[in-house]
Design a protein around this motif. Sequence first.
Motif, PDB file in Angstrom:
ATOM      1  N   GLU B  32       6.648 -42.779   8.466  1.00  8.18           N
ATOM      2  CA  GLU B  32       6.492 -42.943   7.026  1.00  8.18           C
ATOM      3  C   GLU B  32       7.322 -44.115   6.518  1.00  8.18           C
ATOM      4  O   GLU B  32       6.855 -44.909   5.694  1.00  8.18           O
ATOM      5  CB  GLU B  32       6.914 -41.666   6.304  1.00  8.18           C
ATOM      6  CG  GLU B  32       5.947 -40.530   6.489  1.00  8.18           C
ATOM      7  CD  GLU B  32       6.333 -39.323   5.653  1.00  8.18           C
ATOM      8  OE1 GLU B  32       6.983 -39.502   4.610  1.00  8.18           O
ATOM      9  OE2 GLU B  32       5.986 -38.206   6.048  1.00  8.18           O
ATOM     10  N   GLY B  33       8.536 -44.200   7.022  1.00 11.80           N
ATOM     11  CA  GLY B  33       9.390 -45.298   6.593  1.00 11.80           C
ATOM     12  C   GLY B  33       8.800 -46.642   6.959  1.00 11.80           C
ATOM     13  O   GLY B  33       8.776 -47.576   6.143  1.00 11.80           O
ATOM     14  N   ALA B  34       8.281 -46.725   8.194  1.00  9.64           N
ATOM     15  CA  ALA B  34       7.700 -47.985   8.639  1.00  9.64           C
ATOM     16  C   ALA B  34       6.444 -48.320   7.853  1.00  9.64           C
ATOM     17  O   ALA B  34       6.216 -49.480   7.478  1.00  9.64           O
ATOM     18  CB  ALA B  34       7.379 -47.897  10.133  1.00  9.64           C
ATOM     19  N   LEU B  35       5.624 -47.304   7.581  1.00 10.70           N
ATOM     20  CA  LEU B  35       4.407 -47.547   6.808  1.00 10.70           C
ATOM     21  C   LEU B  35       4.754 -48.022   5.397  1.00 10.70           C
ATOM     22  O   LEU B  35       4.121 -48.935   4.861  1.00 10.70           O
ATOM     23  CB  LEU B  35       3.559 -46.277   6.749  1.00 10.70           C
ATOM     24  CG  LEU B  35       2.878 -45.848   8.056  1.00 10.70           C
ATOM     25  CD1 LEU B  35       2.249 -44.468   7.910  1.00 10.70           C
ATOM     26  CD2 LEU B  35       1.826 -46.864   8.489  1.00 10.70           C
ATOM     27  N   VAL B  40       1.688 -49.999   3.870  1.00  7.28           N
ATOM     28  CA  VAL B  40       0.495 -49.227   4.215  1.00  7.28           C
ATOM     29  C   VAL B  40       0.466 -47.951   3.373  1.00  7.28           C
ATOM     30  O   VAL B  40       1.451 -47.211   3.321  1.00  7.28           O
ATOM     31  CB  VAL B  40       0.505 -48.849   5.709  1.00  7.28           C
ATOM     32  CG1 VAL B  40      -0.720 -47.991   6.045  1.00  7.28           C
ATOM     33  CG2 VAL B  40       0.549 -50.097   6.575  1.00  7.28           C
ATOM     34  N   ASP B  41      -0.662 -47.727   2.698  1.00  6.49           N
ATOM     35  CA  ASP B  41      -0.809 -46.482   1.940  1.00  6.49           C
ATOM     36  C   ASP B  41      -0.970 -45.331   2.903  1.00  6.49           C
ATOM     37  O   ASP B  41      -1.797 -45.387   3.811  1.00  6.49           O
ATOM     38  CB  ASP B  41      -2.039 -46.558   1.031  1.00  6.49           C
ATOM     39  CG  ASP B  41      -1.825 -47.523  -0.117  1.00  6.49           C
ATOM     40  OD1 ASP B  41      -0.654 -47.724  -0.490  1.00  6.49           O
ATOM     41  OD2 ASP B  41      -2.812 -48.078  -0.614  1.00  6.49           O
ATOM     42  N   TYR B  42      -0.192 -44.296   2.706  1.00  2.00           N
ATOM     43  CA  TYR B  42      -0.328 -43.134   3.570  1.00  2.00           C
ATOM     44  C   TYR B  42      -0.220 -41.873   2.731  1.00  2.00           C
ATOM     45  O   TYR B  42       0.275 -41.895   1.599  1.00  2.00           O
ATOM     46  CB  TYR B  42       0.728 -43.129   4.672  1.00  2.00           C
ATOM     47  CG  TYR B  42       2.135 -42.891   4.171  1.00  2.00           C
ATOM     48  CD1 TYR B  42       2.934 -43.953   3.790  1.00  2.00           C
ATOM     49  CD2 TYR B  42       2.642 -41.597   4.063  1.00  2.00           C
ATOM     50  CE1 TYR B  42       4.208 -43.745   3.308  1.00  2.00           C
ATOM     51  CE2 TYR B  42       3.923 -41.379   3.584  1.00  2.00           C
ATOM     52  CZ  TYR B  42       4.694 -42.455   3.206  1.00  2.00           C
ATOM     53  OH  TYR B  42       5.953 -42.233   2.722  1.00  2.00           O
ATOM     54  N   GLN B  90     -17.768 -41.002   2.447  1.00  2.00           N
ATOM     55  CA  GLN B  90     -16.599 -41.564   1.766  1.00  2.00           C
ATOM     56  C   GLN B  90     -15.368 -41.514   2.680  1.00  2.00           C
ATOM     57  O   GLN B  90     -15.102 -40.503   3.323  1.00  2.00           O
ATOM     58  CB  GLN B  90     -16.325 -40.748   0.506  1.00  2.00           C
ATOM     59  CG  GLN B  90     -15.028 -41.085  -0.204  1.00  2.00           C
ATOM     60  CD  GLN B  90     -14.783 -40.170  -1.389  1.00  2.00           C
ATOM     61  OE1 GLN B  90     -15.724 -39.594  -1.941  1.00  2.00           O
ATOM     62  NE2 GLN B  90     -13.525 -40.028  -1.774  1.00  2.00           N
ATOM     63  N   ILE B  91     -14.654 -42.616   2.725  1.00  4.22           N
ATOM     64  CA  ILE B  91     -13.381 -42.658   3.451  1.00  4.22           C
ATOM     65  C   ILE B  91     -12.314 -43.186   2.496  1.00  4.22           C
ATOM     66  O   ILE B  91     -12.468 -44.267   1.931  1.00  4.22           O
ATOM     67  CB  ILE B  91     -13.448 -43.579   4.690  1.00  4.22           C
ATOM     68  CG1 ILE B  91     -14.399 -43.016   5.749  1.00  4.22           C
ATOM     69  CG2 ILE B  91     -12.053 -43.782   5.292  1.00  4.22           C
ATOM     70  CD1 ILE B  91     -13.900 -41.765   6.442  1.00  4.22           C
ATOM     71  N   ASP B  92     -11.275 -42.422   2.301  1.00  7.25           N
ATOM     72  CA  ASP B  92     -10.188 -42.894   1.446  1.00  7.25           C
ATOM     73  C   ASP B  92      -9.285 -43.846   2.217  1.00  7.25           C
ATOM     74  O   ASP B  92      -9.147 -43.749   3.440  1.00  7.25           O
ATOM     75  CB  ASP B  92      -9.400 -41.697   0.906  1.00  7.25           C
ATOM     76  CG  ASP B  92     -10.181 -40.959  -0.183  1.00  7.25           C
ATOM     77  OD1 ASP B  92     -10.491 -41.587  -1.202  1.00  7.25           O
ATOM     78  OD2 ASP B  92     -10.494 -39.779   0.022  1.00  7.25           O
ATOM     79  N   ASP B  93      -8.672 -44.750   1.469  1.00 11.59           N
ATOM     80  CA  ASP B  93      -7.905 -45.817   2.112  1.00 11.59           C
ATOM     81  C   ASP B  93      -6.626 -45.337   2.765  1.00 11.59           C
ATOM     82  O   ASP B  93      -6.149 -45.923   3.733  1.00 11.59           O
ATOM     83  CB  ASP B  93      -7.553 -46.896   1.082  1.00 11.59           C
ATOM     84  CG  ASP B  93      -8.773 -47.682   0.645  1.00 11.59           C
ATOM     85  OD1 ASP B  93      -9.757 -47.729   1.423  1.00 11.59           O
ATOM     86  OD2 ASP B  93      -8.751 -48.224  -0.475  1.00 11.59           O
ATOM     87  N   GLU B  94      -6.062 -44.286   2.228  1.00 13.21           N
ATOM     88  CA  GLU B  94      -4.746 -43.871   2.715  1.00 13.21           C
ATOM     89  C   GLU B  94      -4.799 -43.357   4.150  1.00 13.21           C
ATOM     90  O   GLU B  94      -5.714 -42.637   4.528  1.00 13.21           O
ATOM     91  CB  GLU B  94      -4.165 -42.798   1.793  1.00 13.21           C
ATOM     92  CG  GLU B  94      -3.784 -43.354   0.428  1.00 13.21           C
ATOM     93  CD  GLU B  94      -3.447 -42.257  -0.543  1.00 13.21           C
ATOM     94  OE1 GLU B  94      -2.355 -41.705  -0.452  1.00 13.21           O
ATOM     95  OE2 GLU B  94      -4.292 -41.955  -1.388  1.00 13.21           O
TER      96      GLU B  94
END
Lengths: 280, 108
Positions: B32-35, B40-42, B90-94
Amino acid sequence: MFRSVACLLMVIGLASCSGNRTDTDGQPSDTFALQDAADFSKQIERELATRGAYVAMVFRSGATQAALPDEIYYSHGSFWVYTPIETDDGRTLYGYAVYNLYHGIEDQTQSDLVQDWPLDFTRADDTGTVGIIIPNAAMQARILDVLASDDYYELHQSQYALMSSPTDLRFQNAPEFILDVVASAAWKTTDRDQIKVNIDAYFDETTIEIGGFGKFLAPIQDVRNHLQDQPGMIHTSSFASIAQFMENFDLSDESFELVSDVLPVEVDTGDTASEEDNKA
Amino acid sequence: MRILMISAFGMALIADSAFAQDQASTASNDVEGALSTQGVDYAVDDSAAEEDDRTRARRYLRQARAMALQTQHDSKGEPAEAPAPSGGLQIDDEVMVNNSRRAIPEEN
């Protein structure tokens, strides 16, 4: 004689010491930058979604082609299932959940069924190319029926072997588990004995040419290479053989390879496995 | 003998590197930190909910099955409810991550 034995011991020792990088602790290989892996995972998701796939089988390689037998191009496969995903902050997102058979980290001869995410999948990819099989609509529904039922767990054989025989009940790896689920869906049975009989009759296995001495060394070098289910040549399941099986019996809409738009892709040296998989 | 040794070494290497097969991949808090650092949306799934890993995994499958069946039903002329805009699903970006679990223990 002494010299020969010394050489043999050296060979075995070298083999034992040259362990695979990604085998050591079960962590992702992270060959590529995290953002690139994330972008590749999203690229795969979009490719599947564009084709309307509610379930697909995706294969990756955790090693470069040079490190794999010529007959094998992808070393791991899993089911990707399109689903709404609830987030911890209460939203609903749409994407794919990934269903895997992984061998254990502590005990590599045992496996578990694990659900994770596309990013976990691509973080362990070493090549920037994946193989994809999209079942036809009827098979997607049948596969989802199996995955969502207790049958999914009953089809799992936790005794793990790297090169398990798809016609033998005693061991199972990830591609064989995929094949067993597909077979269960195709023949509408969860009887593993019957599934193995049917696979033996209708499935063309991937054959790996390895000599007796290589087979002798394999289990010495790696505990996952126990070959009790491989009396002669090694027969196993792969992306190519599963794709071909599904195509032969009209179980799939398509199978293809997807190359990352963002990752540096391994140069294809023209080996036979790559060609085989491209045909699949 | 030399040929035998070379052959043996080659086969040993094949056996050794045969597969980084079925390798478990784990998320960690570092991800998470690296994203975040890389923009990067996560999103994290609802792992905090009181639901074990297998139950959650199967819930996703039941939802997927319901959506697929709904789409099949819709394709026979009924109104569509599944999120399937033109061009596909549909695919969400996150990017989805989960830091809390590694495996679903199995009994068999």
